[in-house]
Design a protein around this motif. Structure first.
Motif, PDB file in Angstrom:
ATOM      1  N   ASP A   1     -18.466 -26.717  26.812  1.00  0.00           N
ATOM      2  CA  ASP A   1     -17.912 -26.532  27.982  1.00  0.00           C
ATOM      3  C   ASP A   1     -16.242 -27.115  28.049  1.00  0.00           C
ATOM      4  OD1 ASP A   1     -19.760 -24.778  28.773  1.00  0.00           O
ATOM      5  OD2 ASP A   1     -20.785 -26.452  29.656  1.00  0.00           O
ATOM      6  N   ARG A   2     -16.343 -28.508  27.849  1.00  0.00           N
ATOM      7  CA  ARG A   2     -14.926 -28.950  27.760  1.00  0.00           C
ATOM      8  C   ARG A   2     -14.497 -28.978  26.704  1.00  0.00           C
ATOM      9  NH1 ARG A   2     -15.476 -34.674  28.585  1.00  0.00           N
ATOM     10  NH2 ARG A   2     -13.231 -34.442  28.685  1.00  0.00           N
ATOM     11  N   ARG A   3     -12.927 -28.870  26.857  1.00  0.00           N
ATOM     12  CA  ARG A   3     -12.085 -28.663  25.387  1.00  0.00           C
ATOM     13  C   ARG A   3     -12.100 -29.627  24.649  1.00  0.00           C
ATOM     14  NH1 ARG A   3      -6.041 -27.696  26.034  1.00  0.00           N
ATOM     15  NH2 ARG A   3      -5.460 -27.712  23.899  1.00  0.00           N
ATOM     16  N   ALA A   4     -12.097 -31.118  25.216  1.00  0.00           N
ATOM     17  CA  ALA A   4     -11.944 -32.419  24.360  1.00  0.00           C
ATOM     18  C   ALA A   4     -13.127 -32.400  23.786  1.00  0.00           C
ATOM     19  CB  ALA A   4     -12.127 -33.563  25.267  1.00  0.00           C
ATOM     20  N   ASP A   5     -14.545 -31.961  24.253  1.00  0.00           N
ATOM     21  CA  ASP A   5     -15.573 -32.147  23.532  1.00  0.00           C
ATOM     22  C   ASP A   5     -15.788 -30.912  22.496  1.00  0.00           C
ATOM     23  OD1 ASP A   5     -16.890 -34.020  25.292  1.00  0.00           O
ATOM     24  OD2 ASP A   5     -17.743 -32.342  26.791  1.00  0.00           O
ATOM     25  N   ARG A   6     -15.320 -29.939  22.772  1.00  0.00           N
ATOM     26  CA  ARG A   6     -15.067 -28.826  21.804  1.00  0.00           C
ATOM     27  C   ARG A   6     -14.288 -29.527  20.538  1.00  0.00           C
ATOM     28  NH1 ARG A   6     -14.400 -25.001  25.472  1.00  0.00           N
ATOM     29  NH2 ARG A   6     -12.139 -24.880  25.104  1.00  0.00           N
ATOM     30  N   ALA A   7     -13.289 -29.900  20.781  1.00  0.00           N
ATOM     31  CA  ALA A   7     -12.138 -30.335  19.634  1.00  0.00           C
ATOM     32  C   ALA A   7     -12.859 -31.503  18.971  1.00  0.00           C
ATOM     33  CB  ALA A   7     -10.839 -30.979  20.326  1.00  0.00           C
ATOM     34  N   ALA A   8     -13.420 -32.606  19.484  1.00  0.00           N
ATOM     35  CA  ALA A   8     -14.278 -33.681  18.838  1.00  0.00           C
ATOM     36  C   ALA A   8     -15.491 -33.023  17.909  1.00  0.00           C
ATOM     37  CB  ALA A   8     -14.730 -34.757  19.834  1.00  0.00           C
ATOM     38  N   ALA A   9     -16.267 -32.193  18.459  1.00  0.00           N
ATOM     39  CA  ALA A   9     -17.324 -31.689  17.728  1.00  0.00           C
ATOM     40  C   ALA A   9     -16.813 -30.876  16.632  1.00  0.00           C
ATOM     41  CB  ALA A   9     -18.389 -30.865  18.503  1.00  0.00           C
ATOM     42  N   LEU A  10     -15.835 -30.092  16.819  1.00  0.00           N
ATOM     43  CA  LEU A  10     -15.085 -29.325  15.751  1.00  0.00           C
ATOM     44  C   LEU A  10     -14.664 -30.217  14.437  1.00  0.00           C
ATOM     45  CD1 LEU A  10     -13.410 -26.144  17.355  1.00  0.00           C
ATOM     46  CD2 LEU A  10     -15.366 -26.226  15.734  1.00  0.00           C
ATOM     47  N   ALA A  11     -13.969 -31.499  15.017  1.00  0.00           N
ATOM     48  CA  ALA A  11     -13.648 -32.409  14.116  1.00  0.00           C
ATOM     49  C   ALA A  11     -14.438 -32.787  13.124  1.00  0.00           C
ATOM     50  CB  ALA A  11     -12.671 -33.422  14.756  1.00  0.00           C
ATOM     51  N   LEU A  12     -15.863 -33.069  13.821  1.00  0.00           N
ATOM     52  CA  LEU A  12     -17.086 -33.697  13.139  1.00  0.00           C
ATOM     53  C   LEU A  12     -17.429 -32.896  12.270  1.00  0.00           C
ATOM     54  CD1 LEU A  12     -19.331 -35.559  13.006  1.00  0.00           C
ATOM     55  CD2 LEU A  12     -20.662 -34.542  14.705  1.00  0.00           C
ATOM     56  N   ALA A  13     -17.564 -31.357  12.557  1.00  0.00           N
ATOM     57  CA  ALA A  13     -17.903 -30.282  11.594  1.00  0.00           C
ATOM     58  C   ALA A  13     -17.219 -30.329  10.534  1.00  0.00           C
ATOM     59  CB  ALA A  13     -17.912 -29.038  12.201  1.00  0.00           C
ATOM     60  N   ALA A  14     -15.749 -30.469  10.539  1.00  0.00           N
ATOM     61  CA  ALA A  14     -14.822 -30.554   9.288  1.00  0.00           C
ATOM     62  C   ALA A  14     -15.257 -31.828   8.683  1.00  0.00           C
ATOM     63  CB  ALA A  14     -13.560 -30.637   9.723  1.00  0.00           C
ATOM     64  N   ASP A  15     -15.460 -32.880   9.086  1.00  0.00           N
ATOM     65  CA  ASP A  15     -15.848 -34.195   8.270  1.00  0.00           C
ATOM     66  C   ASP A  15     -16.998 -33.854   7.848  1.00  0.00           C
ATOM     67  OD1 ASP A  15     -13.633 -35.382   9.454  1.00  0.00           O
ATOM     68  OD2 ASP A  15     -14.796 -36.602  11.035  1.00  0.00           O
ATOM     69  N   LEU A  16     -18.060 -33.215   8.231  1.00  0.00           N
ATOM     70  CA  LEU A  16     -19.366 -33.038   7.520  1.00  0.00           C
ATOM     71  C   LEU A  16     -19.204 -32.421   6.186  1.00  0.00           C
ATOM     72  CD1 LEU A  16     -21.649 -32.604  10.917  1.00  0.00           C
ATOM     73  CD2 LEU A  16     -21.771 -34.437   9.191  1.00  0.00           C
ATOM     74  N   LEU A  17     -18.184 -31.277   6.062  1.00  0.00           N
ATOM     75  CA  LEU A  17     -18.088 -30.837   4.806  1.00  0.00           C
ATOM     76  C   LEU A  17     -17.731 -31.550   3.790  1.00  0.00           C
ATOM     77  CD1 LEU A  17     -15.954 -27.343   6.043  1.00  0.00           C
ATOM     78  CD2 LEU A  17     -18.213 -27.418   5.114  1.00  0.00           C
ATOM     79  N   ASP A  18     -17.283 -32.680   3.898  1.00  0.00           N
ATOM     80  CA  ASP A  18     -16.627 -33.456   2.916  1.00  0.00           C
ATOM     81  C   ASP A  18     -17.795 -34.683   2.746  1.00  0.00           C
ATOM     82  OD1 ASP A  18     -14.678 -32.261   2.144  1.00  0.00           O
ATOM     83  OD2 ASP A  18     -13.242 -33.163   3.358  1.00  0.00           O
ATOM     84  N   ALA A  19     -18.672 -34.645   3.707  1.00  0.00           N
ATOM     85  CA  ALA A  19     -19.717 -36.056   3.681  1.00  0.00           C
ATOM     86  C   ALA A  19     -20.335 -36.303   2.520  1.00  0.00           C
ATOM     87  CB  ALA A  19     -20.507 -36.124   4.763  1.00  0.00           C
ATOM     88  N   HIS A  20     -20.758 -35.287   1.491  1.00  0.00           N
ATOM     89  CA  HIS A  20     -21.340 -35.399   0.466  1.00  0.00           C
ATOM     90  C   HIS A  20     -20.629 -36.285  -0.466  1.00  0.00           C
ATOM     91  CE1 HIS A  20     -18.865 -32.966  -2.049  1.00  0.00           C
ATOM     92  NE2 HIS A  20     -18.859 -32.180  -0.956  1.00  0.00           N
ATOM     93  N   ARG A  21     -19.371 -36.426  -0.318  1.00  0.00           N
ATOM     94  CA  ARG A  21     -18.558 -37.578  -1.270  1.00  0.00           C
ATOM     95  C   ARG A  21     -18.898 -39.065  -0.729  1.00  0.00           C
ATOM     96  NH1 ARG A  21     -13.094 -37.640  -0.502  1.00  0.00           N
ATOM     97  NH2 ARG A  21     -13.444 -36.912   1.453  1.00  0.00           N
ATOM     98  N   LEU A  22     -19.047 -39.067   0.353  1.00  0.00           N
ATOM     99  CA  LEU A  22     -19.675 -40.567   0.583  1.00  0.00           C
ATOM    100  C   LEU A  22     -21.022 -40.779   0.384  1.00  0.00           C
ATOM    101  CD1 LEU A  22     -18.339 -40.376   4.525  1.00  0.00           C
ATOM    102  CD2 LEU A  22     -17.468 -41.804   2.691  1.00  0.00           C
ATOM    103  N   ARG A  23     -21.795 -39.846   0.273  1.00  0.00           N
ATOM    104  CA  ARG A  23     -23.154 -39.758  -0.276  1.00  0.00           C
ATOM    105  C   ARG A  23     -23.168 -40.244  -1.590  1.00  0.00           C
ATOM    106  NH1 ARG A  23     -27.408 -41.321  -0.356  1.00  0.00           N
ATOM    107  NH2 ARG A  23     -29.306 -40.278  -0.883  1.00  0.00           N
ATOM    108  N   GLN A  24     -22.114 -39.772  -2.454  1.00  0.00           N
ATOM    109  CA  GLN A  24     -22.072 -40.156  -3.957  1.00  0.00           C
ATOM    110  C   GLN A  24     -21.797 -41.776  -3.970  1.00  0.00           C
ATOM    111  OE1 GLN A  24     -19.036 -37.547  -5.076  1.00  0.00           O
ATOM    112  NE2 GLN A  24     -20.624 -35.914  -5.374  1.00  0.00           N
ATOM    113  N   ARG A  25     -21.428 -42.337  -2.964  1.00  0.00           N
ATOM    114  CA  ARG A  25     -21.323 -43.745  -3.021  1.00  0.00           C
ATOM    115  C   ARG A  25     -22.688 -44.466  -2.377  1.00  0.00           C
ATOM    116  NH1 ARG A  25     -15.561 -44.113   0.260  1.00  0.00           N
ATOM    117  NH2 ARG A  25     -16.401 -46.104   0.660  1.00  0.00           N
TER     118      ARG A  25
END
Ligand SMILES: [Zn+2]
Length: 295
Positions: free
Chosen positions: A235-259
């Protein structure tokens, strides 16, 4: 699919496509289908506004899903999973680039597709880079580099290419996870919900096998898709923005897994990093955040 991605075939049909394009994000099948459409639009011989026609002698022979069929001016390489290749070997790239050194046989230009460009052998990536740096003084030569995330390609390759993001991918089977995440949020909104999400996402990743195979991306891509789907319904815009940013981070997260960082700690680190921007009092912290640095 993103608007930028949807416009690529018509740019190709009009002969206005940048010579090297990185297609990333979305599902692997989506990237292949778009690359196929762009390749046809580039080589199709019908009138520009009807390209790709799907019927001419060029269109009919460009079919990545059926291993290309034979077209001398359309070349693509991929890792051979049957031979257990973990990278695209350098000699495959050299063979591809030999074609780039000669004029087109039949069509007005040439198209080269690299499926899973993120697993190019580094020597192969460098050979490719040299070719991209050569001035195109002859017939048009277009390169399409497909990758789950552009951030996995050499920065030099990225700087020579136009990067187009297809989107977070099809959530498909993960509608259920997206609904679960939304329920968790509605029960305890805000930071506590984010903490609950971390557990739910980590559990899902383990189920998908992302925990075992440090190279696996699919699990991360799927939970990122579910997070994005849930985020859009907050519902809240700030929550949406934070969660969408988290989604974008997760797309790249396997690189951290390689470490060799544990998946749960990666998710915690990414979640905390996205929350800290607005909410420094957030209740959970992680040493992963220190590894990642400030947002
Ligand atoms: Zn055609």
């Amino acid at each position: 699919m993103s608007r930028a991605a949807e416009q690529l075939p018509s740019l190709a049909a009009a002969g206005r496509l940048y010579p090297s394009i990185i297609l990333h994000g979305g599902e692997p099948a989506e990237r292949l289908a778009l690359a196929n459409e762009i390749a046809r639009a580039l080589l199709c011989e019908s009138e520009p506004d009807t390209r790709p026609c799907g019927r001419c002698r060029h269109c009919r022979r460009i079919d990545i899903e059926n291993d290309g069929v034979f077209h001398p001016d359309f070349v693509f390489v991929r890792r051979d999973a049957g031979k257990r290749e973990t990278v695209i070997p350098v000699d495959k790239v050299r063979t591809l680039l030999q074609t780039a050194q000669v004029s087109p046989f039949e069509a007005r230009g040439q198209v080269f597709v690299i499926v899973e460009a993120e697993v190019l052998h580094p020597a192969g990536a460098n050979v490719l880079l040299k070719t991209l740096e050569e001035p195109a003084d002859r017939s048009p030569r277009n390169f399409l580099l497909l990758a789950s995330s552009a951030s996995e390609l050499l920065p030099t390759l990225r700087s020579r290419s136009w990067t187009v993001y297809l989107g977070a991918g099809d959530v498909g089977d993960d509608d259920e996870l997206a609904s679960d995440l939304l329920d968790l949020w509605r029960r305890r909104p805000g930071d506590e919900a984010f903490a609950l999400w971390v557990s739910a996402l980590a559990a899902r990743l383990v189920e998908d096998g992302g925990f075992e195979d440090i190279r696996a991306r699919q699990g991360w891509t799927r939970i990122a898709g579910a997070v994005a789907a849930a985020a859009r319904r907050l519902d809240r815009r700030a929550d949406r923005a934070a969660a969408l940013a988290l989604a974008a981070d997760l797309l790249d997260a396997h690189r951290l897994r390689q470490r060799s960082i544990q998946p749960r700690r990666i998710i915690e680190g990414l979640a905390v990093r996205r929350l800290r921007r607005d909410r420094p009092q957030t209740g959970f912290a992680s040493s992963v955040n220190e590894l990642l640095g400030p947002p």
